[in-house]
Design a protein around this motif. Structure first.
Motif, PDB file in Angstrom:
ATOM      1  N   GLU A 194       0.845  -1.207   0.000  1.00  0.00           N
ATOM      2  CA  GLU A 194       0.000   0.000   0.000  1.00  0.00           C
ATOM      3  C   GLU A 194       0.871   1.243   0.000  1.00  0.00           C
ATOM      4  O   GLU A 194       1.884   1.302   0.700  1.00  0.00           O
ATOM      5  N   ASP A 195       0.504   2.227  -0.807  1.00  0.00           N
ATOM      6  CA  ASP A 195       1.184   3.520  -0.726  1.00  0.00           C
ATOM      7  C   ASP A 195       0.163   4.613  -0.438  1.00  0.00           C
ATOM      8  O   ASP A 195      -1.047   4.395  -0.552  1.00  0.00           O
ATOM      9  N   ASP A 196       0.664   5.780  -0.041  1.00  0.00           N
ATOM     10  CA  ASP A 196      -0.231   6.899   0.262  1.00  0.00           C
ATOM     11  C   ASP A 196      -0.098   7.987  -0.803  1.00  0.00           C
ATOM     12  O   ASP A 196      -0.120   9.172  -0.510  1.00  0.00           O
ATOM     13  N   PHE A 208      -0.450   3.620 -21.466  1.00  0.00           N
ATOM     14  CA  PHE A 208      -1.760   4.165 -21.173  1.00  0.00           C
ATOM     15  C   PHE A 208      -1.744   5.210 -20.072  1.00  0.00           C
ATOM     16  O   PHE A 208      -2.717   5.896 -19.860  1.00  0.00           O
ATOM     17  N   GLY A 209      -0.661   5.331 -19.401  1.00  0.00           N
ATOM     18  CA  GLY A 209      -0.583   6.311 -18.328  1.00  0.00           C
ATOM     19  C   GLY A 209       0.118   7.561 -18.803  1.00  0.00           C
ATOM     20  O   GLY A 209       0.093   7.905 -19.978  1.00  0.00           O
ATOM     21  N   GLY A 210       0.766   8.205 -17.881  1.00  0.00           N
ATOM     22  CA  GLY A 210       1.488   9.416 -18.218  1.00  0.00           C
ATOM     23  C   GLY A 210       2.658   9.113 -19.155  1.00  0.00           C
ATOM     24  O   GLY A 210       3.156  10.000 -19.824  1.00  0.00           O
ATOM     25  N   ALA A 242       5.714   8.457 -18.604  1.00  0.00           N
ATOM     26  CA  ALA A 242       7.033   8.571 -17.992  1.00  0.00           C
ATOM     27  C   ALA A 242       6.992   8.243 -16.511  1.00  0.00           C
ATOM     28  O   ALA A 242       7.872   8.622 -15.768  1.00  0.00           O
ATOM     29  N   TYR A 243       5.973   7.496 -16.084  1.00  0.00           N
ATOM     30  CA  TYR A 243       5.829   7.316 -14.646  1.00  0.00           C
ATOM     31  C   TYR A 243       6.871   6.386 -14.054  1.00  0.00           C
ATOM     32  O   TYR A 243       7.217   6.477 -12.900  1.00  0.00           O
ATOM     33  N   LYS A 244       7.390   5.481 -14.893  1.00  0.00           N
ATOM     34  CA  LYS A 244       8.293   4.462 -14.359  1.00  0.00           C
ATOM     35  C   LYS A 244       9.706   5.005 -14.234  1.00  0.00           C
ATOM     36  O   LYS A 244      10.343   5.322 -15.223  1.00  0.00           O
TER      37      LYS A 244
HETATM   38  C1  1YM Z   1       1.173  -0.362  -4.333  1.00  0.00           C
HETATM   39  C2  1YM Z   1       1.507   0.011  -5.716  1.00  0.00           C
HETATM   40  O1  1YM Z   1       0.912   1.320  -8.095  1.00  0.00           O
HETATM   41  N1  1YM Z   1       0.783   3.322  -6.988  1.00  0.00           N
HETATM   42  C3  1YM Z   1       0.493   4.194  -7.986  1.00  0.00           C
HETATM   43  C4  1YM Z   1       0.488   3.861  -9.320  1.00  0.00           C
HETATM   44  C5  1YM Z   1       0.168   4.849 -10.260  1.00  0.00           C
HETATM   45  C6  1YM Z   1      -0.136   6.149  -9.833  1.00  0.00           C
HETATM   46  C7  1YM Z   1      -0.131   6.396  -8.472  1.00  0.00           C
HETATM   47  C8  1YM Z   1      -0.451   7.270 -10.754  1.00  0.00           C
HETATM   48  C9  1YM Z   1       0.397   7.622 -11.744  1.00  0.00           C
HETATM   49  C10 1YM Z   1       0.081   8.689 -12.575  1.00  0.00           C
HETATM   50  C11 1YM Z   1      -1.076   9.411 -12.360  1.00  0.00           C
HETATM   51  C12 1YM Z   1       0.991   9.067 -13.700  1.00  0.00           C
HETATM   52  C13 1YM Z   1       0.144   4.447 -11.654  1.00  0.00           C
HETATM   53  N2  1YM Z   1      -0.467   5.042 -12.646  1.00  0.00           N
HETATM   54  C14 1YM Z   1      -0.291   4.429 -13.826  1.00  0.00           C
HETATM   55  C15 1YM Z   1      -0.858   4.990 -15.052  1.00  0.00           C
HETATM   56  N3  1YM Z   1       1.294   1.403  -5.903  1.00  0.00           N
HETATM   57  C16 1YM Z   1       0.997   1.984  -7.080  1.00  0.00           C
HETATM   58  N4  1YM Z   1       0.182   5.442  -7.590  1.00  0.00           N
HETATM   59  N5  1YM Z   1      -1.889   9.078 -11.337  1.00  0.00           N
HETATM   60  C17 1YM Z   1      -1.596   8.034 -10.533  1.00  0.00           C
HETATM   61  O2  1YM Z   1       2.062   8.497 -13.820  1.00  0.00           O
HETATM   62  O3  1YM Z   1       0.615   9.967 -14.486  1.00  0.00           O
HETATM   63  C18 1YM Z   1       0.443   3.331 -13.805  1.00  0.00           C
HETATM   64  S1  1YM Z   1       0.923   3.052 -12.202  1.00  0.00           S
HETATM   65  F1  1YM Z   1      -0.488   4.252 -16.080  1.00  0.00           F
HETATM   66  F2  1YM Z   1      -2.143   5.019 -14.993  1.00  0.00           F
HETATM   67  F3  1YM Z   1      -0.446   6.218 -15.189  1.00  0.00           F
END
Ligand code: 1YM
Length: 295
Positions: A85-87, A117-119, A121-123
């Motif tokens: 879990e994260d906050d 599908f997300g932003g 560059a989140y990784k």
């Molecule tokens: C316990 C595991 O996965 N937390 C998590 C994942 C994401 C976000 C927040 C997130 C990312 C973004 C925007 C962004 C993820 N989002 C995506 C995707 N915890 C965990 N917390 N809002 C929320 O990067 O723009 C993948 S993971 F793809 F939707 F952006």
């Protein structure tokens, strides 16, 4: 609004009656992972099993590195069910235009969905570059996602190699100030035939290392399987790498008291170095890039 408002219900009903492109992509992707798990997690031995945890933890770390999460809680229960879990902000709860399914279902069922599908560059931290969540899902007996957002708890459960039991829905209320993501999963014994039992020391040591490598992040490790005195750990190091070097040298004779430390950044790349000499002849040099030990 009903307690169990279904998100994207119309779209999911449509998906049931037609075998759409996105369904094929989901089946192909998850089946491919289950057929050749080694291609995605290197092995289905104990090492591969632990990889599942690191993939999910990495997503929490990314959220912390992006400045949204401060705390990651990893729990293992007596049945080796893992909860992370994260906050942070909570995974996005909307519908994905391309798949017609919730973004969360998309992330957990389409390979590469994390980045695509997300932003995008989140990784940041190590791992499978956004493939992680869907790989963990494919290799789990079941996996549940809960997102806490705007006073609501969003929920989706996957079973049988990663297929959503029903679309993402709201299952209740939470404290309006609560936000974040909670992923629970049980590794599939049909895949992990050697073992589905996590090693306490492996989890503890890597979680501590991640806390050293990401200063300021609070990582909590709860493990119900061990004696009470060892069940709860809280790793939080404001000194980061500096504290890591001090920790590595704690049982050595130090040549100097203070850890030499410098940090800098150029072209969006940040670097940190920490050094402390001890009286040994064997130098211990550890290097990391995006939380991964670069041997
Ligand atoms: C316990 C595991 O996965 N937390 C998590 C994942 C994401 C976000 C927040 C997130 C990312 C973004 C925007 C962004 C993820 N989002 C995506 C995707 N915890 C965990 N917390 N809002 C929320 O990067 O723009 C993948 S993971 F793809 F939707 F952006």
């Amino acid at each position: 609004m009903s307690e169990e408002m279904v998100i994207g219900e119309e779209l999911s009903t449509k998906a049931k009656s037609e075998y759409s492109d996105s369904d094929i992509q989901v089946l192909d992707g998850l089946e491919a992972v289950r057929k050749r798990p080694g291609m995605y997690i290197a092995s289905t031995s104990s090492k591969g099993l632990h990889h599942l945890v690191w993939e999910i933890v990495d997503n929490g770390i990314d959220e912390a590195m992006a400045g949204y999460a401060t705390k990651i809680v990893v729990s293992v229960d007596k049945d080796n069910i893992v909860r992370v879990e994260d906050d942070g902000r909570g995974m996005p709860v909307g519908i994905n235009e391309k798949t017609g399914k919730s973004t969360i279902e998309t992330i957990f069922t389409v390979l590469h969905a994390g980045g695509k599908f997300g932003g995008g560059a989140y990784k940041v931290s190590g791992g499978l570059h956004g493939v992680g969540a869907s790989v963990v899902n494919a290799l789990s007996e079941w996996l549940e996602v809960r997102v806490f957002h705007d006073g609501k708890v969003y929920f989706v459960r996957f079973e049988n190699g990663g297929h959503a039991v029903e679309p993402l829905k709201i299952i209740g209320d939470c404290d309006p100030d609560k936000h974040g993501s909670l992923i629970s999963f049980k590794a599939d014994p049909l895949i992990f035939t050697e073992t589905t039992v996590y090693e306490y020391e492996t989890l503890r040591d890597r979680l501590r290392q991640l806390a050293f490598l990401n200063k300021g992040i609070r990582i909590i490790y709860n493990d119900d399987r061990v004696e009470e005195a060892k069940q709860h750990h809280e790793f939080h190091f404001e000194g980061g790498l500096k504290e890591y070097v001090a920790f590595l040298n704690k049982n050595r004779t130090k040549i100097h008291e203070h850890v030499i430390y410098c940090e800098g950044h150029e072209q969006g790349i940040e670097a940190e170095i920490a050094v402390q000499y001890n009286d040994g002849y064997q130098p211990n040099v550890y290097t990391f890039c995006n939380n991964i030990n670069t041997v």
